[in-house]
Design an enzyme around this catalytic site. Sequence first.
Site, mmCIF file in Angstrom:
data_model
loop_
_atom_site.group_PDB
_atom_site.id
_atom_site.type_symbol
_atom_site.label_atom_id
_atom_site.label_comp_id
_atom_site.label_asym_id
_atom_site.label_seq_id
_atom_site.Cartn_x
_atom_site.Cartn_y
_atom_site.Cartn_z
ATOM 1 N N GLU A 58 0.815 -1.223 0.000
ATOM 2 C CA GLU A 58 0.000 0.000 0.000
ATOM 3 C C GLU A 58 0.848 1.272 0.000
ATOM 4 O O GLU A 58 0.570 2.218 -0.719
ATOM 5 C CB GLU A 58 -0.896 -0.030 1.238
ATOM 6 C CG GLU A 58 -1.960 1.020 1.204
ATOM 7 C CD GLU A 58 -2.619 1.162 2.561
ATOM 8 O OE1 GLU A 58 -3.303 2.170 2.746
ATOM 9 O OE2 GLU A 58 -2.421 0.277 3.413
ATOM 10 N N ASP A 59 1.895 1.295 0.827
ATOM 11 C CA ASP A 59 2.627 2.559 1.047
ATOM 12 C C ASP A 59 3.863 2.745 0.182
ATOM 13 O O ASP A 59 4.381 3.846 0.077
ATOM 14 C CB ASP A 59 3.057 2.669 2.527
ATOM 15 C CG ASP A 59 1.866 2.854 3.440
ATOM 16 O OD1 ASP A 59 0.768 3.063 2.898
ATOM 17 O OD2 ASP A 59 2.028 2.776 4.667
#
Length: 704
Positions: free
Chosen positions: A76-77
Amino acid sequence: MSGIDGLATRLSSYLGTDQVNLVRRAYFYAEQAHDGQRRRSGEAYVTHPLAVASILADMHMDHQSLMAAMLHDVIEDTGVPKEALQAQFGETVAELVDGVSKLTQMDFQSKAEAQAENFQKMAMAMARDIRVILVKLADRLHNMRTLDAMPHDKSRRIAKETLEIYAPIANRLGMHSMYAEFEDLGFKAMYPMRSAHIRQAVKRARGNRKEIVAKIEESIRHCLEREGLQGEVSGREKHLYSIYQKMRGKRKAFNEIMDVYAFRIVVDKVDTCYRVLGAVHNLYKPLPGRFKDYIAIPKANGYQSLHTTLFGMHGVPIEIQIRTHEMEELAKHGIAAHWLYKSSEEDAPRGNHARARQWVKGILELQQRAGNSLEFIESVKIDLFPDEVYVFTPKGRIMELPKGSTAVDFAYAVHTDVGNSCIACRINRRLAPLSQPLQSGCTVEIVTAPGTRPNPAWLNFVVSGKARTHIRHALKQQRRSESVSLGERLLNKVLASFDSQLERVPAERIEQVLGEYRFASLDDLLEDIGLGNRMAYVVARRLLTESGEGGELPTSEGPLAIRGTEGLVLSYAKCCTPIPGDPIIGHLSAGKGMVVHLDSCRNISDIRHNPEKCLPLTWAKDVQGEFNVELRVELEHQRGLIAMLAGTVAMADGNIEKIGMDERDGRTSVVQLIISVHDRVHLARVIKKLRALKGVIRITRAKA
């Protein structure tokens, strides 16, 4: 020792060297991926995945869960694709990370919808691998521990979501220590003042009680020694949020809650639990009705223990829990303890794990049936907060149901088809109403009949999410099929007046009209007509002519016949209560379908001749069912008047649905009766019997 070295040392106590090295590799991969990123508190981002892995290590989780915890924010990051993780760490870890990532992404219109959609994703992820939710819970727990760095409004939102969803999930999976911490941290963020006050009060109370606690503990220890029983005795603290909830929900004063002294006795085996129970019951008198055996009948989340309440010295109540070491671990870590106590067959799900699987399966079933995400979350929230009732099937199988459940909830818990075809129930071998709340320990037997359907009134008393969802689903299906058949009858009736029939309309023309109205199938169009949203004669004209301007409608060949079996899409007006034999007219009401009125009803006098709103009806020869009608009976006041009326109606095969009374003066009374009859002939028979009663002055049928 740096963070990962400290963790590796702890892991080596229960994982092999190769597995510990895999966890290290995942850590260094995450450190590189998150390089340069910082948390709101200012620390390097990698401290978060490390802390999450550390929480899972406390529960002795397997190496794949720990690796997933290290990598849970990578997809996600940092933009690392799932495929890259799969190549590096294998499919299982990549799937776990992907599952956790999907739970974190939220972007919806409303907060409630966001929460609901998010929860649906969680259910799907849990079904694939229950470890996804364990990593997610550990991630949420670390975020809750570091909530102080967040702005106030955001921290309150996160705390509310934790109290509403994550804490109950931890509880449902039997992870008591995580559940208690979630609640206390959520409570502190939501209500900082209340939390601080209760914390101070608890501190003071503990100081004052130290002496009594020590005395009771000592006497329990001596008692066990005398009986030659081995057991660890410890005082038990209530967590702040549970104190707050008891004060608020049960309206108890703080002192009342704190005046109960709680202890736990942990022993080596199940047999000893019962022997210890006997010993403490000899030491202090037990309180009747307060003993619970969760060892023989575990809670729905797998929790096992013996609970009893005793009258201690000076009459102070003492709550005691007795359990084995394994039960203690299970109570603390719940489903996570499955990895701690692995059975010889590597993946055979044991009690707790099998229960969690069962629960997740139930949630998925709810999701497939629910109309939308909000309806789904409403059902799940009910199932997340179960105060269980334990009841038996006639064959002696134990069923766990939420508190307040009825026989209908039980029927749906057994099987959806049993619920849908349920007509009556026996509780402890006696016939009982379906709406009666069940008590623990009773035996429930369901009476079914083929071809029956769920009753909409059940929604007023069922409590379990499964029952509610399945009833709604069945009613939607029933309403649809009834709307389609009524729509088809209405359309064919209009087409017949043009000397045509639905079967004779060319398929291309039907397709064309469906395209214009934006319907996927003919059934959708018929349903819309049946529900009163679209006029049959407008659709008929579109089907028969290109422009839809087919001149005036010719006079139709007779009114539509009502059979009484049309179901949910046909209702009888409450204002004039028509019954078979009365002249009637139908009013098409958007969304409701057709409402049947008396031809002379004043409520529809303005629209009677509007063919778009009303159509002539007649009763079919074989009309079925019972119809309510209201009578006003004026009679001389006498004793036993109601019993006399009820007896007379029953003798004429009528049934009184409702009875009300207005006293006019000292001598005459007016009684309002709502009775159910088959038709006008039956009504005439009832009225004739009533007229023959002594003292009856006048009988009139109430109409609008």
